[in-house]
Write a protein that holds these residues in place. Sequence first.
Motif, PDB file in Angstrom:
ATOM      1  N   THR A 111     -10.828   3.033  27.629  1.00  0.00           N
ATOM      2  CA  THR A 111     -10.414   1.628  27.525  1.00  0.00           C
ATOM      3  C   THR A 111     -10.369   0.974  28.896  1.00  0.00           C
ATOM      4  O   THR A 111     -10.847  -0.151  29.083  1.00  0.00           O
ATOM      5  CB  THR A 111      -9.037   1.519  26.847  1.00  0.00           C
ATOM      6  OG1 THR A 111      -9.126   2.012  25.507  1.00  0.00           O
ATOM      7  CG2 THR A 111      -8.553   0.080  26.813  1.00  0.00           C
ATOM      8  N   ILE A 112      -9.806   1.668  29.866  1.00  0.00           N
ATOM      9  CA  ILE A 112      -9.745   1.123  31.229  1.00  0.00           C
ATOM     10  C   ILE A 112     -11.150   0.839  31.745  1.00  0.00           C
ATOM     11  O   ILE A 112     -11.423  -0.226  32.304  1.00  0.00           O
ATOM     12  CB  ILE A 112      -9.000   2.087  32.170  1.00  0.00           C
ATOM     13  CG1 ILE A 112      -7.533   2.215  31.761  1.00  0.00           C
ATOM     14  CG2 ILE A 112      -9.103   1.604  33.626  1.00  0.00           C
ATOM     15  CD1 ILE A 112      -6.776   3.298  32.508  1.00  0.00           C
ATOM     16  N   GLU A 113     -12.061   1.787  31.534  1.00  0.00           N
ATOM     17  CA  GLU A 113     -13.422   1.606  32.025  1.00  0.00           C
ATOM     18  C   GLU A 113     -14.126   0.451  31.314  1.00  0.00           C
ATOM     19  O   GLU A 113     -14.891  -0.300  31.932  1.00  0.00           O
ATOM     20  CB  GLU A 113     -14.211   2.901  31.863  1.00  0.00           C
ATOM     21  CG  GLU A 113     -15.675   2.824  32.302  1.00  0.00           C
ATOM     22  CD  GLU A 113     -15.873   2.516  33.788  1.00  0.00           C
ATOM     23  OE1 GLU A 113     -17.039   2.273  34.178  1.00  0.00           O
ATOM     24  OE2 GLU A 113     -14.879   2.503  34.561  1.00  0.00           O
ATOM     25  N   ARG A 114     -13.859   0.279  30.032  1.00  0.00           N
ATOM     26  CA  ARG A 114     -14.457  -0.853  29.313  1.00  0.00           C
ATOM     27  C   ARG A 114     -13.967  -2.178  29.912  1.00  0.00           C
ATOM     28  O   ARG A 114     -14.744  -3.132  30.050  1.00  0.00           O
ATOM     29  CB  ARG A 114     -14.107  -0.790  27.832  1.00  0.00           C
ATOM     30  CG  ARG A 114     -14.762   0.353  27.067  1.00  0.00           C
ATOM     31  CD  ARG A 114     -14.614   0.134  25.567  1.00  0.00           C
ATOM     32  NE  ARG A 114     -14.933   1.311  24.789  1.00  0.00           N
ATOM     33  CZ  ARG A 114     -16.168   1.741  24.514  1.00  0.00           C
ATOM     34  NH1 ARG A 114     -17.209   1.086  25.004  1.00  0.00           N
ATOM     35  NH2 ARG A 114     -16.358   2.824  23.772  1.00  0.00           N
ATOM     36  N   VAL A 115     -12.685  -2.237  30.251  1.00  0.00           N
ATOM     37  CA  VAL A 115     -12.132  -3.461  30.847  1.00  0.00           C
ATOM     38  C   VAL A 115     -12.731  -3.696  32.233  1.00  0.00           C
ATOM     39  O   VAL A 115     -13.105  -4.825  32.576  1.00  0.00           O
ATOM     40  CB  VAL A 115     -10.593  -3.373  30.927  1.00  0.00           C
ATOM     41  CG1 VAL A 115     -10.023  -4.565  31.695  1.00  0.00           C
ATOM     42  CG2 VAL A 115      -9.987  -3.299  29.532  1.00  0.00           C
ATOM     43  N   VAL A 116     -12.837  -2.644  33.019  1.00  0.00           N
ATOM     44  CA  VAL A 116     -13.422  -2.756  34.358  1.00  0.00           C
ATOM     45  C   VAL A 116     -14.855  -3.278  34.274  1.00  0.00           C
ATOM     46  O   VAL A 116     -15.257  -4.176  35.026  1.00  0.00           O
ATOM     47  CB  VAL A 116     -13.380  -1.390  35.081  1.00  0.00           C
ATOM     48  CG1 VAL A 116     -14.227  -1.411  36.354  1.00  0.00           C
ATOM     49  CG2 VAL A 116     -11.937  -1.020  35.431  1.00  0.00           C
ATOM     50  N   GLN A 117     -15.629  -2.728  33.343  1.00  0.00           N
ATOM     51  CA  GLN A 117     -17.012  -3.178  33.198  1.00  0.00           C
ATOM     52  C   GLN A 117     -17.091  -4.600  32.649  1.00  0.00           C
ATOM     53  O   GLN A 117     -17.977  -5.374  33.027  1.00  0.00           O
ATOM     54  CB  GLN A 117     -17.780  -2.208  32.301  1.00  0.00           C
ATOM     55  CG  GLN A 117     -18.012  -0.844  32.935  1.00  0.00           C
ATOM     56  CD  GLN A 117     -18.996   0.004  32.158  1.00  0.00           C
ATOM     57  OE1 GLN A 117     -19.711  -0.482  31.296  1.00  0.00           O
ATOM     58  NE2 GLN A 117     -19.047   1.297  32.471  1.00  0.00           N
ATOM     59  N   HIS A 118     -16.164  -4.945  31.759  1.00  0.00           N
ATOM     60  CA  HIS A 118     -16.150  -6.298  31.197  1.00  0.00           C
ATOM     61  C   HIS A 118     -16.004  -7.345  32.285  1.00  0.00           C
ATOM     62  O   HIS A 118     -16.685  -8.392  32.260  1.00  0.00           O
ATOM     63  CB  HIS A 118     -15.009  -6.427  30.192  1.00  0.00           C
ATOM     64  CG  HIS A 118     -14.798  -7.821  29.676  1.00  0.00           C
ATOM     65  ND1 HIS A 118     -15.582  -8.376  28.680  1.00  0.00           N
ATOM     66  CD2 HIS A 118     -13.905  -8.795  30.033  1.00  0.00           C
ATOM     67  CE1 HIS A 118     -15.179  -9.613  28.447  1.00  0.00           C
ATOM     68  NE2 HIS A 118     -14.171  -9.890  29.247  1.00  0.00           N
ATOM     69  N   PHE A 119     -15.135  -7.080  33.242  1.00  0.00           N
ATOM     70  CA  PHE A 119     -14.902  -8.041  34.317  1.00  0.00           C
ATOM     71  C   PHE A 119     -15.860  -7.865  35.491  1.00  0.00           C
ATOM     72  O   PHE A 119     -15.867  -8.676  36.417  1.00  0.00           O
ATOM     73  CB  PHE A 119     -13.457  -7.945  34.809  1.00  0.00           C
ATOM     74  CG  PHE A 119     -12.445  -8.523  33.851  1.00  0.00           C
ATOM     75  CD1 PHE A 119     -12.352  -9.890  33.665  1.00  0.00           C
ATOM     76  CD2 PHE A 119     -11.599  -7.694  33.130  1.00  0.00           C
ATOM     77  CE1 PHE A 119     -11.430 -10.432  32.777  1.00  0.00           C
ATOM     78  CE2 PHE A 119     -10.672  -8.222  32.236  1.00  0.00           C
ATOM     79  CZ  PHE A 119     -10.593  -9.591  32.061  1.00  0.00           C
ATOM     80  N   GLY A 120     -16.661  -6.800  35.469  1.00  0.00           N
ATOM     81  CA  GLY A 120     -17.621  -6.581  36.542  1.00  0.00           C
ATOM     82  C   GLY A 120     -16.987  -6.180  37.860  1.00  0.00           C
ATOM     83  O   GLY A 120     -17.541  -6.463  38.935  1.00  0.00           O
ATOM     84  N   TRP A 121     -15.841  -5.502  37.798  1.00  0.00           N
ATOM     85  CA  TRP A 121     -15.159  -5.079  39.018  1.00  0.00           C
ATOM     86  C   TRP A 121     -15.840  -3.857  39.628  1.00  0.00           C
ATOM     87  O   TRP A 121     -16.091  -2.868  38.931  1.00  0.00           O
ATOM     88  CB  TRP A 121     -13.695  -4.729  38.734  1.00  0.00           C
ATOM     89  CG  TRP A 121     -12.855  -5.878  38.268  1.00  0.00           C
ATOM     90  CD1 TRP A 121     -12.999  -7.194  38.582  1.00  0.00           C
ATOM     91  CD2 TRP A 121     -11.718  -5.799  37.397  1.00  0.00           C
ATOM     92  NE1 TRP A 121     -12.027  -7.946  37.963  1.00  0.00           N
ATOM     93  CE2 TRP A 121     -11.222  -7.122  37.240  1.00  0.00           C
ATOM     94  CE3 TRP A 121     -11.071  -4.752  36.747  1.00  0.00           C
ATOM     95  CZ2 TRP A 121     -10.121  -7.409  36.450  1.00  0.00           C
ATOM     96  CZ3 TRP A 121      -9.968  -5.038  35.965  1.00  0.00           C
ATOM     97  CH2 TRP A 121      -9.490  -6.351  35.820  1.00  0.00           C
ATOM     98  N   GLU A 122     -16.088  -3.908  40.909  1.00  0.00           N
ATOM     99  CA  GLU A 122     -16.573  -2.722  41.613  1.00  0.00           C
ATOM    100  C   GLU A 122     -15.400  -1.855  42.046  1.00  0.00           C
ATOM    101  O   GLU A 122     -15.522  -0.629  42.161  1.00  0.00           O
ATOM    102  CB  GLU A 122     -17.406  -3.136  42.827  1.00  0.00           C
ATOM    103  CG  GLU A 122     -18.708  -3.835  42.453  1.00  0.00           C
ATOM    104  CD  GLU A 122     -19.553  -4.156  43.656  1.00  0.00           C
ATOM    105  OE1 GLU A 122     -19.142  -3.822  44.788  1.00  0.00           O
ATOM    106  OE2 GLU A 122     -20.638  -4.738  43.468  1.00  0.00           O
TER     107      GLU A 122
END
Length: 326
Positions: A111-122
């Motif tokens: 879930t955390i990784e999905r959120v990180v990818q959703h926002f495009g955070w490096e």
Amino acid sequence: MLRGLSSSTHVPVKAFFSRIMSTHPHMAKSTEPKEISIPIPNGHIAGKVWNEGGTPILGLHGLMDNAGTWDGVAPLLPRNLSLIAIDFHGHGLSSWYPAGVYRHYTGLLLTIERVVQHFGWEEVNLLGHSMGAGAGFMYAGTFPEKVKKLVMIDLVKPISTPPSYQPERTAKSISELIAAEAKLNTSPPTYDYDTIVEKQVKSYGLSITEKSAKILLKRGSVKHPDGQYSFSYDPRLKIGYMFGMTFEQQKEFAERLQCELFILKATARPMYELQETCDEIMNIYEKRARKFMYQKVEGTHHVHLNHPELVAPVISQFFSKAASHL
């Protein structure tokens, strides 16, 4: 044990903001939150954002809680810090797990990784409480290059499972899950508002106040047409994980840490595991984390929700040092 910061000194909110405002005039108290919904393959992850556009901090709540756990802390954050608080699966306003699917701790990392990818955070900064703190720790060990800073509130490490305990734990979880699945299509019990608040307080022991219970119920309950209320969490959340992690496995995650790590431990709660076990992993933190700090704060397991004025200043200071260099 005291590492990095004084456990006896609390920074008053007024003093903290007076000091930080004098050096950063653009930093004012947090704005009202904005509700968000992040699409995922089996539904959505709900959440809310304070100070959209600032340095992002991903807020991760504890088991049976929701994004409302940060309602007290978020308004006290400087405006250049953007808190994105999510509801994990089955919590708050997020989708439940699909029928026939069992939850696992690693699902939190997904879930955390999905959120990180959703926002495009490096890179990402993580703020976690209890289960959310443990998930943040494991995510930081899984993707060490992605996590810049991590705050863990009232958790030193996830609770480990000795290998000898695992078979019985697995059997118990399977039996409980099958029993719970049979009840998923039944109507949950309903209560009047005062009663559901009372039940919420009692279910947390002495950890939350009535005010805190009402905050969590904003996202954790549903009001029916007849004026009655019921809890809205996925009942399968009460079932233990089928498989736990051994301490040896957790140490391998700790060995991969590269972030700055700040543990804020509540004084009214135990360490959850043997002191020597906690000391051993904190020794790894000191060696592997870019910087490691440990501080005690007076309060219960939900100290951040009951007394955000004790928590917000120190975590603001921790994250603001990162923000000032971005």
